[in-house]
Design an enzyme around this catalytic site. Structure first.
Site, PDB file in Angstrom:
ATOM      1  N   GLU A 191       0.824  -1.284   0.227  1.00 42.82           N
ATOM      2  CA  GLU A 191       0.078  -0.187   0.045  1.00 42.82           C
ATOM      3  C   GLU A 191       0.845   1.088  -0.058  1.00 42.82           C
ATOM      4  OE1 GLU A 191      -3.136  -0.118   3.054  1.00 42.82           O
ATOM      5  OE2 GLU A 191      -3.939  -1.988   2.146  1.00 42.82           O
ATOM      6  N   LYS A 251     -15.809  -1.500   3.361  1.00 42.84           N
ATOM      7  CA  LYS A 251     -15.190  -1.767   2.388  1.00 42.84           C
ATOM      8  C   LYS A 251     -16.148  -2.410   1.244  1.00 42.84           C
ATOM      9  CE  LYS A 251     -10.682  -3.301   4.027  1.00 42.84           C
ATOM     10  NZ  LYS A 251      -9.944  -4.454   4.523  1.00 42.84           N
TER      11      LYS A 251
END
Ligand code: PGA
Ligand code: ZN
Length: 430
Positions: free
Chosen positions: A206, A338
């Protein structure tokens, strides 16, 4: 009046930030309006998540998505044709009915979430407004507090550090823009500290630094030092948020910290977390215990829930029913949202609404496998979620999201309001 009925749904294979295949869907309305979206993919997934449909076999590590694409092109396109894209709830309900499973396993959550998001974009385009405005209506919006990774670990960095995300939040910032400036300073300072000590090994999935630490706690020391080196006041201006992602190294009440050479039971691990919380400016902890350790999550929440945001990700998997259950038994006080864990926008929205009903905080989040798609930014702003988690402050699949919030902030001008400390519900001051 524009005709917002769906005319066509198409799909193509594109590639995510780990170089893996993923699904892009496109929805075209009768008036010609067009929406497009790409499904992201997790690496440290909760067992209760909606699942992606992957082809299996040898090619591309079994991760190709031809079956998911075919499902969009045939079944989903046929079923959605003539439906009104403005009615997101109806579009998503149809996707759920068509799939017919608990976990989107038949059509694939990668297929359904891409279509669900693309349909929302098409409806916004027909309205001639950006998606965040389409979702928010005419009301005021608040820009979310960003939660930004500085060091990456866990499943996103070959397990080099057990804890997955060492992040910062900037509750003391006056604007989203200022929060990013402070983050840029901390990210740079952290990089310099690691470099100076010969600890830098690159960046994790990430975009956070992939460091060579000798213990999990050392990462907290470095992060605290980086905040100070950047000239920022711990807690008041910038604080630490952790995603322990404990399901990755904890099962059946045993927690194995490879880097620390320790194996702890649930109580022992809570003690360990408590020691870190006492020593470092931590205001938020995600998945502190494993998803199968509900008792541990309750005990942790009872002990730290007043002063800390305690976020359920693998444990809650963006499910309204799970949020309701967890709130009823006192496990966690915030939810990670999410959309691909649920499989449609409407189900993700329901989980967010359930968290609001429970008086919880909420964070809209990207996945570790991402693309240039910025839909989650629009969801966070349009749905009024007070926080946004996207990964680190490097790599364009991450920066695309942060930069998109800046565009909304600029478009709002004088009317822009930033969630700041209010996003944490007053937690963090001690
Ligand atoms: P994932 O990680 O996308 O790999 O699941 C993100 C998170 O755990 O928050
Ligand atoms: Zn997580």
């Amino acid at each position: 009046m524009s005709d917002t009925r769906i005319n066509d749904v198409s799909a193509m294979r594109v590639w995510d930030s780990r170089g893996r295949p993923t699904v892009e869907a496109q929805v075209i309305l009768r008036d010609g309006s067009c929406g497009r979206a790409i499904a992201p993919a997790g690496a440290s997934t909760g067992s209760g998540e909606a699942v992606d449909l992957r082809d299996g076999g040898d090619a591309l590590g079994g991760r190709d998505v031809q079956r998911a694409l075919a499902n969009i092109r045939v079944e989903i396109a046929d079923a959605l044709r003539h439906m009104d894209a403005v009615d997101q709830v109806a579009v998503d309900a149809l996707l759920c009915r068509l799939d017919g499973t608990e976990n989107k396993g038949r059509l694939g959550a990668n297929a359904t979430v891409a279509v669900s998001m693309a349909s929302a974009h098409a409806a916004a385009a027909a309205n001639r407004v950006p998606l965040w405005r389409h979702l928010a209506g005419d009301g005021d919006v608040v820009l979310p507090l960003p939660e930004i990774q500085i060091f990456g670990g866990g499943a996103h960095a070959g397990g080099r550090v057990d804890v997955q995300d060492f992040m910062i939040v900037a509750p003391g910032a006056e604007s989203f823009d200022q929060a990013l400036v402070w983050t840029a300073e901390v990210y740079a300072a952290a990089g310099q500290l690691l470099e100076a000590q010969g600890r830098l090994r690159g960046v994790a999935d990430e975009g956070g630094y992939w460091p060579e630490f000798s213990s999990n706690e050392e990462a907290l020391e470095y992060l605290s030092k980086a905040i100070e080196a950047a000239g920022l006041k711990p807690v008041d201006q910038v604080a630490i948020a952790l995603d322990i992602a404990a399901s990755e190294f904890g099962q059946r009440g045993r927690y194995k910290l490879s880097l620390d050479g320790d194996e702890l039971d649930s109580d022992g691990f809570i003690e360990r977390l408590g020691a870190w919380i006492g020593r470092y400016p931590i205001v938020s902890v995600e998945d502190p215990l494993a998803e199968d350790d509900e008792e541990g999550l309750r005990a942790f929440t009872a002990r730290f829930g007043k002063r800390l945001q305690i976020v359920g990700d693998d444990y809650l998997v963006t499910s309204a029913a799970r949020v309701e259950h967890a709130a009823a038994i006192g496990a966690c006080n915030a939810v990670l949202i999410k959309p691909n864990q649920a499989g449609t926008l409407s189900e993700a929205r329901q989980a967010l609404d359930a968290s609001r009903d429970a008086g919880w905080d909420a964070i809209v989040s990207a996945r570790s496998g991402e693309t240039e798609d910025t839909t989650i930014v629009h969801l966070a702003i349009g749905w009024g979620a007070p926080q946004l988690k996207v990964g680190s402050f490097a790599r364009s699949e991450r920066m695309a999201k942060w930069n998109e919030v800046l565009r909304v902030e600029a478009a709002l001008g004088e009317r822009a309001r930033f969630a700041g400390a209010s996003a944490l519900g007053g937690r963090g001051s001690r």
